[in-house]
Design an enzyme around this catalytic site. Structure first.
Site, short mmCIF file in Angstrom:
data_model
loop_
_atom_site.label_atom_id
_atom_site.label_comp_id
_atom_site.label_asym_id
_atom_site.label_seq_id
_atom_site.Cartn_x
_atom_site.Cartn_y
_atom_site.Cartn_z
N CYS A 35 0.81 -1.21 0.00
CA CYS A 35 0.00 0.00 0.00
C CYS A 35 0.85 1.27 0.00
CB CYS A 35 -0.98 0.02 1.15
SG CYS A 35 -0.24 0.29 2.74
N CYS A 104 -1.74 8.07 6.44
CA CYS A 104 -0.28 8.04 6.66
C CYS A 104 0.04 8.39 8.11
CB CYS A 104 0.43 9.00 5.72
SG CYS A 104 -0.06 8.80 3.99
ZN LIG Z 1 1.26 8.06 2.07
#
Ligand SMILES: [Zn+2]
Ligand SMILES: Cc1ncc(COP(=O)(O)O)c(C=O)c1O
Lengths: 137, 394
Positions: A35, A104
């Site tokens: 990912c 993130c």
């Molecule tokens: Zn990222």
């Protein structure tokens, strides 16, 4: 409008606490290359205090900046406080992240929790399992 | 600034800008108006159409001005589908590496009962002519294969595919957005029925393009209104942009061989220099690619960080990583040529123009090497690879 805030760019360009700790007391790695973001956190723990923290990250600008900011936020702090760190707090400390980049910053929160869990387990310390409910290892 | 993102868009050429100015300052009439100002504009529009037609081997009636590559792709495919539906032919063949303007239009047709075959391209990034031939059925109405790919620069065997389609009586569309102005294209020799063109990929202004439709191929209009573009595309023509587009195309086709030789030299420098980086790879065939395209994957780093750091060094590049697109998947083109997710995230596309110099290329090679090493040094994936806990893919 720029993609990232000045704060994000500062932490991305000059990341704090990059590297590894040999014989770390706790290590946590989350994410996967598939990912596109992987974060690894190393902790040095003395008593209940995080005396040192380092990170390695494979990922985009916000992944690197989130790792850097998250390590800054927990350095020198007691474990209890580090466990309360949320991805929202990391994002806020960075003056915000674009909505589609929030995942993130989630990695930073999870990597820290995972490293602390690793420390508890290695040292046979009792811990509240509910705090680690969303950490798979 | 070193601009190496010419596949995204190019600097508008001076020739195009100069050509456009009079059509804002003095010849500003509406081409549909009957008065002298309108008629002057109308003549300019006609002349632009004739020139563009001549540059691609077409006749003026076969050229329709549009808002760019996306619109041309949409209209070409929708039109072919409409023709097919009338004949009860609802099968379309295309490839896995098309631009989203093609893929998303095909996706929409799927919901309208069309069957879509997307051909693989293999590691080279080039579709096999045999595969196209074998995929054609009695109910196939259209084959749509891009002339050159926008990410990895591979040039497809368009003339051969065109020949087969003509023999089998199947319509052939090519998205030539990355190829027009960069390769010598003749719709007759290539047996093309429909071709998409976008001005800003060859030094024309943004937001203007053209659709070539061979005589007898009935277009469906996507925009209803006035009778412009032979009733196939309503709306007052963007005459300054159209004139600029044609001027840019004439200019870019002028002395094309010499320019391509120069670009190839720079491109090959980039490729040879950057492939010195261990565990890196070139995306797409080494030879059958646009003269200005160099595309890479690097193991254990992520493309967005790479782009941001290169940008700090004054270099404008692009990547097919997920984190640059806002989706979780890396580029469908890189996946189609067999790059697994792990390395597809670490991609870099450098696309040159004749404005670039040898000195710039040398600087870029050095900076890419530095940034890749810098990012690898903070990558846990790189550490695992070096320590043998993970297998190198590249
Ligand atoms: Zn990222
Ligand atoms: C191959 C290809 N097709 C279509 C398009 C869309 O063109 P435009 O930006 O003019 O709509 C592009 C541009 O990104 C392209 O590279």
């Amino acid at each position: 409008m720029a993609l990232y805030s000045e704060k994000v760019m500062d932490h991305f360009r000059n990341p704090r606490n990059v590297g590894i700790i040999e014989n770390a007391d706790g290590v946590g790695e989350v994410g996967n290359a598939k990912c596109g973001d992987i974060m690894k956190i190393y902790l040095k723990i003395d008593g209940d205090i995080i005396t040192d923290v380092k990170f390695e990250t494979f990922g985009c600008g916000s992944a690197i900046a989130s790792s850097s900011m998250a390590t800054e936020l927990i350095k020198g702090k007691p474990l209890s406080e580090a466990l309360e760190l949320t991805n929202k707090a990391v994002a806020e400390a960075l003056d915000g992240l674009p909505a589609y980049k929030m995942h993130c910053s989630v990695l930073a929160e999870s990597a820290i929790k995972k490293a602390i869990l690793d420390y508890y387990k290695k040292n046979g310390r009792p811990y509240d399992e509910s705090l680690f409910a969303d950490i798979d290892d | 600034m070193i601009y190496l993102d010419n596949a995204a868009t190019m600097r508008t050429s001076e020739v195009a800008i100069d050509a456009m100015m009079p059509y804002m300052r003095t010849i500003y009439g509406n081409p549909s108006s009957l008065h002298s100002a309108g008629q002057q504009a109308n003549e300019a529009l006609f002349s632009a159409r004739e020139k563009l037609a001549a540059l691609i081997g077409a006749t003026f009636k076969e050229v329709y001005f549009t808002s760019g590559g996306s619109e041309s792709d949409n209209q070409a495919i929708i039109s072919a589908a409409r023709i097919g539906a009338r004949k009860g032919k609802k099968h379309i063949i295309s490839t896995k590496i098309e631009h989203h303007a093609v893929l998303h239009t095909l996706e929409k047709l799927k919901n309208n009962g069309f069957e879509i075959t997307l051909l693989d391209v293999g590691e080279s990034g080039i579709v096999s002519v045999e595969d196209v031939k074998n995929a054609i059925r009695d109910d196939t109405i259209l084959v749509s294969v891009m002339y050159a790919n926008n990410e990895i620069g591979t040039v497809q065997p368009i003339a051969e595919i065109g020949k087969i389609c003509r023999e089998k009586g199947v319509l052939f569309h090519t998205d030539a957005v990355q190829a027009v102005g960069h390769l010598k294209i003749d719709v007759q020799t290539d047996n093309i029925d429909l071709m998409s063109i976008s001005a800003h990929k060859f030094g024309g202004p943004k937001g203007v393009g053209a659709l070539y439709a061979r005589k007898g191929v009935l277009l469906t209009s996507l925009i209803e209104g006035g009778a412009q573009e032979n009733n196939k595309r309503a709306g007052t023509e963007n005459l300054p942009a159209i004139v600029g587009m044609v001027a840019a195309l004439e200019k870019s086709l002028d002395d094309l061989d010499r320019k391509n030789a120069y670009l190839k030299k720079l491109r090959d420098m980039l490729i040879d220099g950057i492939l010195e980086i261990p565990h890196s790879a070139l995306n797409g065939d080494r030879e059958k690619r646009l003269s200005n395209n160099a595309s890479f994957c690097f193991e254990a780093i992520e493309g967005e960080s790479l782009l941001l750091l290169l940008s700090d060094k004054g270099i404008c590049a692009s990547s097919g990583s997920a984190c640059t697109s806002g989706s979780l998947d890396p580029s469908h083109v890189l996946l189609a040529i067999g790059r697994v997710h792990d390395v597809a995230h670490g991609s870099l596309r450098l696309t040159l123009s004749v404005d670039n110099t040898m000195e710039e290329v040398e600087y870029v090679i050095a900076q890419v090497k530095w940034v890749v090493e810098y990012l690898r040094n903070m990558s846990p994936v790189w550490r695992d690879l070096v320590e043998g806990k993970r297998q190198f893919i590249l």
